[in-house]
Design a protein around this motif. Structure first.
Motif, mmCIF file in Angstrom:
data_model
loop_
_atom_site.group_PDB
_atom_site.id
_atom_site.type_symbol
_atom_site.label_atom_id
_atom_site.label_comp_id
_atom_site.label_asym_id
_atom_site.label_seq_id
_atom_site.Cartn_x
_atom_site.Cartn_y
_atom_site.Cartn_z
ATOM 1 N N ILE A 7 0.838 -1.197 0.000
ATOM 2 C CA ILE A 7 0.000 0.000 0.000
ATOM 3 C C ILE A 7 0.878 1.254 0.000
ATOM 4 O O ILE A 7 0.922 2.012 0.980
ATOM 5 C CB ILE A 7 -1.009 -0.033 1.187
ATOM 6 C CG1 ILE A 7 -1.950 1.172 1.152
ATOM 7 C CG2 ILE A 7 -0.301 -0.198 2.526
ATOM 8 C CD1 ILE A 7 -3.171 1.026 2.020
ATOM 9 N N VAL A 40 -2.686 -2.386 -2.988
ATOM 10 C CA VAL A 40 -3.601 -1.253 -2.805
ATOM 11 C C VAL A 40 -2.827 0.028 -3.119
ATOM 12 O O VAL A 40 -2.307 0.688 -2.223
ATOM 13 C CB VAL A 40 -4.158 -1.190 -1.366
ATOM 14 C CG1 VAL A 40 -5.183 -0.063 -1.248
ATOM 15 C CG2 VAL A 40 -4.757 -2.516 -0.953
ATOM 16 N N THR A 290 4.887 -0.295 2.501
ATOM 17 C CA THR A 290 4.375 1.012 2.106
ATOM 18 C C THR A 290 5.568 1.890 1.736
ATOM 19 O O THR A 290 6.717 1.442 1.740
ATOM 20 C CB THR A 290 3.529 1.641 3.231
ATOM 21 O OG1 THR A 290 2.943 2.866 2.765
ATOM 22 C CG2 THR A 290 4.363 1.920 4.474
#
Length: 379
Positions: A7, A40, A290
């Motif tokens: 993400i 994501v 991330t």
């Protein structure tokens, strides 16, 4: 490693969040072939937000004719997610600064097209609409968008008109009883990653209008207009917008979304995490990857990396950050739930050199991280 969630935010000017997910997933698949990888990609509400949501959750892009910042007809798009009930709209699609090219003038530009996109989504049956603010050329406090959904603005002579940045002071009354009924039961969430108030030295006009073409005198006029419209909103709607954090976003459209659309303002990452069901997604994850272009003090204010880390920390899921670079004094980031931070740049090069090697640098960095994970498992 059985499950990884990716993400990342984009690395501005080098790699999109979608591309970053592709690279990390490729390396994980090579080192851990049986690992389930969930991607994501994230955008903060500006350009690319629709693509990111569609990539993560599926859906389709919808095109319709709306007004551009100078009330000229244009074709703009938004996304309807796979559930058929949620729309994602980028304000920049119809009010973005690039759309005015060499005609920058926040005294004259309008957010009318934004309201048209919102209404189109509602008319197509969407029950939730996510609006991303950012990159606008406007300073009308969202009055144009409000006019597009039927809200009426009147001057002291009782004449109805559509306000723009340069004539906000002429508004003396607002009538919301004429608001389009299609929006009555629609939840509207606004992605807003700044905390500037509507007006004042840290407000919409003084901070953002110069990049939209405003000189010093124009900034004063625009700020006075925002002061005036906030008073009329409070008088006509009994809503106080003057001190809302983020109310100054997109030329005051943050305040307009609250006042005219009954919207909540949320940090973009919080909207993303809620929409994709992040908390459930990471329940059985071994790691979360991330990252962003640069980790610095601004990152600690609750943007993508820290927003992700705070959620993951609650479930004791490790968070690995890959970034183009990072500053010193980031100890607080570890307190927020980050496990480790890695820079993808291997050599001391200027960005103008290293940016052209971002894909290979990211791939090699992630591969080295995964090699370390494999070694740790062998101990």
């Amino acid at each position: 490693m059985k499950k990884a969630v990716l993400i990342p935010d984009s690395f501005k000017g080098t790699l999109s969040s979608i591309k970053i997910c592709e690279i990390i997933k490729e390396r994980i698949n090579a080192r851990f072939p049986s690992c389930k990888v969930i991607s994501v990609p994230v955008a903060d509400g500006g350009e690319g937000s629709v693509d990111c949501f569609l990539s993560a959750l599926g859906g389709e892009r919808i095109w319709c004719e709306v007004n551009n910042p100078y009330s000229e007809k244009m074709s703009a798009s938004y996304g309807i997610l796979a559930d058929g009930k949620t729309a994602v709209i980028e304000m920049a699609a119809c009010c973005g600064l690039p759309l005015v090219e060499d005609r920058k003038d926040p005294m004259k530009t309008t957010t009318f097209g934004l309201g048209e996109l919102i209404l189109d989504a509602a008319n197509k049956g969407c029950q939730k609409i996510i609006v991303g603010l950012g990159g606008s050329c406007t300073n009308d406090a969202g009055c144009g968008a409000a006019a597009a959904i039927g809200i009426k603005f009147y001057d002291k002579a009782g004449k109805e008109f559509v306000p723009v940045g340069g004539n906000l002071e002429e508004v003396v009354h607002i009538d919301v009883s004429t608001k389009n009924k299609a929006l009555d039961n629609v939840e509207i969430v606004t992605m807003c990653d700044i905390d500037n108030p509507l007006y004042g030295k840290n407000g919409a006009a003084y901070i953002f209008a110069p990049q939209k073409g405003a000189d010093e005198r124009t900034v004063e006029i625009l700020d006075n207009g925002l002061v005036s419209i906030s008073k009329v909103i409070e008088k006509s709607l009994d809503i106080d917008v003057k001190n809302i954090p983020g109310g100054g976003a997109a030329g005051g459209c943050g305040s307009g979304m609250v006042a005219f659309f009954n919207s909540d303002l949320q940090m973009g990452i919080e909207t993303v995490l809620n929409t994709v069901g992040f908390d459930n997604m990471i329940e059985d994850a071994d790691v979360v990857f991330t990252g962003e272009g640069k980790m610095d003090s601004q990152s600690l204010r609750g943007k993508v990396v820290i927003g992700v880390a705070r959620r993951a920390k609650k479930q004791f899921v490790p968070v690995i950050v890959v970034a183009g670079g990072y500053d010193e004094d980031l100890d607080k980031a570890y307190d927020e739930g980050i496990t480790a931070i890695f820079s993808i740049n291997r050599l001391p090069q200027d960005l103008e050199v290293s940016r052209y090697h971002s894909e290979e640098n990211l791939s090699l960095t992630v591969d080295n991280i995964l090699r370390t994970v494999l070694f740790a498992k062998s101990l």
